[in-house]
Write a protein that holds these residues in place. Structure first.
Motif, short mmCIF file in Angstrom:
data_model
loop_
_atom_site.label_atom_id
_atom_site.label_comp_id
_atom_site.label_asym_id
_atom_site.label_seq_id
_atom_site.Cartn_x
_atom_site.Cartn_y
_atom_site.Cartn_z
N SER A 20 5.39 2.65 9.96
CA SER A 20 6.10 1.39 10.21
C SER A 20 6.96 1.49 11.47
O SER A 20 7.06 0.55 12.25
N ASP A 44 6.93 -5.01 7.52
CA ASP A 44 7.02 -4.88 6.06
C ASP A 44 7.85 -6.04 5.52
O ASP A 44 9.04 -5.94 5.33
N THR A 55 4.29 0.28 2.17
CA THR A 55 3.59 -0.93 2.55
C THR A 55 2.58 -1.25 1.46
O THR A 55 1.71 -0.46 1.17
MG MG Z 1 5.75 1.85 6.09
#
Ligand code: MG
Ligand code: GDP
Length: 601
Positions: A20, A44, A55
Motif C-alpha cells: 500500500s 485502501d 487489503t
Molecule cells: Mg495494504
C-alpha cells in the motif's frame, strides 16, 4: 490509449511488506494524486481495511507515465495497477486479478525476505506466464539485508541478483526506476481489438449510492457507453449506465477498448449478478466463448451466528443481506439452536473471512452476536449408503456410519531451518503428512504438508507462530478430501443435549475434548436449586462427567428477612439476571457462559 502503450500489472507482496505504501508513492510520482490530497494507504478505502492494514478487495488505478521505448523515443504510457488482496482466504480473487495482467511486481521486504504467501502468489503469476519484476522494498531500514535476499529471490525466479530492483516506499527512492522498468519489461496486452467484445470481471463491489460497480479488463473488442451488455455465464442483459477508468477517482469515458482496465455501472443491486471471473460481452454482437473457466468461490468454513438479544434476529438478517451485496463468497441460511435460539449458519472462505464478517456486523450494524465454533464440511456415508453433507456438528447423523470424508489442504510453510523439528512435531500432532522439503538458501526451508482443514482452521497459525518466534509463514490450498476416523461428541446438561456445543473430532481426541468442555461448563454455570450433571457423550456412551453441586439451603435463606429496601433491590437484581439467562431444560445458563465456552481455547 493505443494498445501498445498500455501496461497492466499487479503487485504481489506479503502482508506488511509495503504494497500500500509503494502504491501511494506511485500515485504521487505519476501525478495522479496531488501532494495536498495525499493520505496514507490511499487505495485502501474501507475503514476496516485501513485499521487492520490489510487489503480485502482489489482495486484498479490508471496512472500516466512517460518513458523511453526501445527506440529511445519517449512516449506516454498508461499503467494500470491492479491491486490484489494479500491473504490466503482471498486467493480466488488474487487469481482473477493476476489474470487481468501481463506483469507482476514481486515486492519483498528487504529485512524479512520472501514469505510463503508471496511464494504461492508468485507461482500463480508464473503459471499465468506473467513477466515478474523482482523488487526489494524498505531498503532504508537499518536491518535491511538486500544482498542476501536478492540472491534468494534470484535463485527462486531464475534471474541475476543485479536485476532485483531496490526501492523504499517510505522515502520514494527507486520508484521512478521501477515505473520505467514496468514499461520496458512488461509486454503490452495482446487481445484482438476488432473481435467480439470480451471483458473479464476481476472485482465487483456494492456501493450504496451507485449500486454494483464492476471492475473489468477488456480483452478483445470494445465496450461502449450506453450500450447493452450481457453476462456470458447467465445470459443476463443489462443497460450500461456508466463506463470509465479509475485515476484515482472514477472518471467516465466513452468506452473501454482491448487491453484497457476500468469499471462498469449497470444499476444492478446485487454482486451475484456481476460475478468475479465472469465474462462481459456486448448484447448486440455477443461473443460466444467465455474467457476462462468460471467457478464460484466455495465456502470452506462454517459457523453459526446468533444474536445475543433474540429480538435482533430480523436486524441480523438485514445486515447479512447487505453484506452479501458486497461479498459473493458469503453464504447463510436460517438455523435454530436449542441453546442459542434463532440465528444463521454461515459459510466463509476461511477464518479471516469469518472474523471480518463478524467484526463488520458488530461495528457497522451494531449487533451483539455469538458465533459458534467453526466447522468444515463433512460428507458422511451411512451403512445404508445414504450420504449426508454436514456443516453443523449437531446435524451429524445418528446410526451406523460407514465412512466420513473430511477436506484436506496442501500447506506450504517457509521457515528458518532451525525450526524444522518444532514444525514437524506440530504438523504430526495435527495429523499432517509430510510431502516434501526444499532448501531455498542455506538457512531457509520450504516444507510441504498435507493436513486436514479442520486441524488448521482453529489455532494452527498461532501455534506455528509461537513455535517459530513468528518467523515461519504459512499458505494452503484445498486438496480434495480424505477418509477419517471422526466422531461426534455431544455435551449434556442435566441429561439434555446442548446443540451449540457438539463437535466433530478425531476419535483420539474425543476424550480430551469432552473433559475440556465439561470442566469449563462446570466453572461457568452457577449452582442451581438441584444438582446438575455435565456430561460428554459419544452416541449413548458417556466419556466425561462433572457435577455442579446444588445450592445449600442456608444460602437461599439469606435472601429472606432483613429490611424491605434491601429485599426489593435483591429482587430487581434477580429479575435483571433472569433476562440474560437461557433455559436448557430446567437449568438456567447465563448467556455469558455460552460465549465464554465457545470463545478462547
Ligand atoms: Mg495494504
Ligand atoms: P502492505 O500490508 O503490504 O500494504 O504494507 P503497508 O504499505 O501497509 O506497510 C506496512 C508497514 O511497513 C507500515 O508500517 C509502513 O509504514 C511500513 N513501510 C512500508 N514501506 C516502507 C519502507 O520502504 N520503509 C520503511 N522503513 N517502512 C515501510
Amino acid at each position: 490509449t493505443e494498445q501498445a502503450q498500455i501496461r497492466n500489472f499487479s503487485i504481489i507482496a506479503h502482508i506488511d511488506h509495503g504494497k500500500s505504501t509503494l502504491a501511494d508513492r506511485m500515485l504521487q510520482a505519476t501525478g495522479v494524486v496531488a501532494p495536498r490530497d495525499m493520505r496514507a494507504q490511499y487505495l485502501d478505502r474501507m475503514d476496516i481495511e485501513r485499521e487492520r492494514g490489510i487489503t480485502i478487495k482489489s482495486q484498479a488505478v490508471r496512472m500516466p507515465w512517460a518513458a523511453a521505448g526501445a527506440d529511445g523515443v519517449t512516449r506516454a504510457y498508461a499503467l494500470n495497477m491492479i491491486d490484489t488482496p494479500g491473504h490466503v482466504d482471498f486467493s480466488y480473487e488474487v487469481n482473477r486479478s493476476l489474470a487481468a495482467c501481463e506483469g507482476a511486481v514481486l515486492l519483498v521486504d528487504a529485512a524479512q525476505g520472501i514469505q510463503a504467501q508471496t511464494l504461492a502468489n508468485l507461482y500463480m503469476a508464473m503459471e499465468g506466464d506473467l513477466t515478474i519484476i523482482p523488487v526489494l522494498n524498505k531498503i532504508d531500514l537499518p536491518s535491511a539485508e538486500p544482498d542476501r535476499h536478492a540472491a534468494e529471490i534470484a535463485s527462486l525466479i531464475g534471474c541475476e541478483p543485479e536485476e532485483v530492483l531496490r526501492v523504499s516506499g517510505k522515502t520514494g527512492v527507486g520508484v521512478p526506476e521501477l515505473l520505467d522498468r514496468i514499461v520496458a519489461a512488461v509486454p503490452p496486452p495482446s487481445g484482438d481489438p476488432e473481435g467480439a467484445a470480451r471483458a473479464m470481471i476481476f472485482d465487483s463491489v456494492y456501493d450504496v449510492y451507485r449500486g454494483v460497480v464492476t471492475y473489468v479488463r477488456v480483452v478483445d473488442g470494445a465496450l461502449n457507453q450506453r450500450e447493452r451488455i450481457k453476462m456470458v455465464s447467465t445470459g443476463a442483459v443489462h443497460d450500461l449506465l456508466e463506463i470509465g477508468v479509475i485515476s484515482p477517482e472514477p472518471v467516465p469515458t466513452r468506452g473501454l477498448r482491448a487491453g484497457e482496465v476500468g469499471y462498469l455501472i449497470t444499476g444492478v443491486k446485487d454482486v451475484r449478478q456481476s460475478k468475479v471471473g465472469d465474462t462481459v460481452t456486448s448484447a448486440l454482437a455477443p461473443a460466444t466463448e467465455p474467457l476462462s473457466g468460471y467457478q464460484d468461490p466455495k465456502p470452506m468454513v462454517f459457523s453459526g451466528l446468533f444474536p445475543v438479544d433474540g429480538s435482533d434476529f430480523p436486524a441480523l438478517r438485514d445486515a447479512l443481506d447487505k453484506l452479501k451485496l458486497n461479498d459473493a463468497a458469503l453464504t447463510y441460511e436460517p438455523e435454530t439452536s436449542v441453546a442459542l435460539g434463532f440465528g444463521f449458519r454461515c459459510g466463509y472462505l476461511g477464518l479471516l473471512h469469518l472474523e471480518i464478517i463478524r467484526e463488520r456486523l458488530e461495528r457497522e450494524f451494531n449487533l451483539d452476536i455469538i458465533s459458534t465454533a467453526p466447522s468444515v464440511i463433512y460428507e458422511v456415508t451411512m451403512e445404508d449408503r445414504s450420504v449426508h453433507t454436514v456443516t453443523n456438528p449437531s446435524e451429524f447423523p445418528e446410526g451406523k456410519v460407514r465412512d466420513v470424508q473430511e477436506p484436506v489442504v496442501r500447506a506450504t510453510i517457509l521457515t528458518p531451518s532451525e525450526y524444522i523439528g518444532a514444525i514437524m512435531e506440530l504438523c504430526q500432532s495435527r495429523r499432517g503428512n509430510m510431502l516434501g522439503m526444499d532448501y531455498l538458501s542455506e538457512t531457509r526451508v520450504e516444507m510441504r504438508y498435507q493436513l486436514p482443514l479442520a486441524e488448521i482452521v482453529f489455532d494452527f497459525f498461532d501455534a506455528l507462530k509461537s513455535r517459530t518466534r513468528g518467523y515461519a509463514s504459512l499458505d494452503y490450498e484445498p486438496d480434495g478430501t480424505q477418509s477419517a476416523d471422526l466422531t461426534k461428541v455431544d455435551i449434556l446438561l442435566n441429561g439434555e443435549k446442548v446443540d451449540a456445543f457438539s463437535a466433530i473430532v478425531h476419535k483420539d481426541s474425543a476424550q480430551s475434548y469432552g473433559q475440556k468442555m465439561t470442566r469449563r461448563l462446570k466453572e461457568l454455570i452457577p449452582r442451581q436449586q438441584f444438582e446438575v450433571p455435565v456430561q460428554a457423550a459419544v452416541g449413548s456412551r458417556i466419556i466425561a462427567r462433572e457435577t455442579i453441586r446444588a445450592l445449600r439451603k442456608d444460602m437461599l435463606a439469606k435472601c429472606y428477612g432483613g429490611d424491605i429496601t434491601r429485599k426489593r433491590k435483591l429482587l430487581e437484581k434477580q429479575k435483571e439476571g433472569k433476562k440474560r439467562m437461557k433455559a436448557v431444560g430446567r437449568v438456567e445458563v447465563p448467556q455469558e457462559a455460552f460465549i465464554a465456552v465457545l470463545g478462547a481455547d
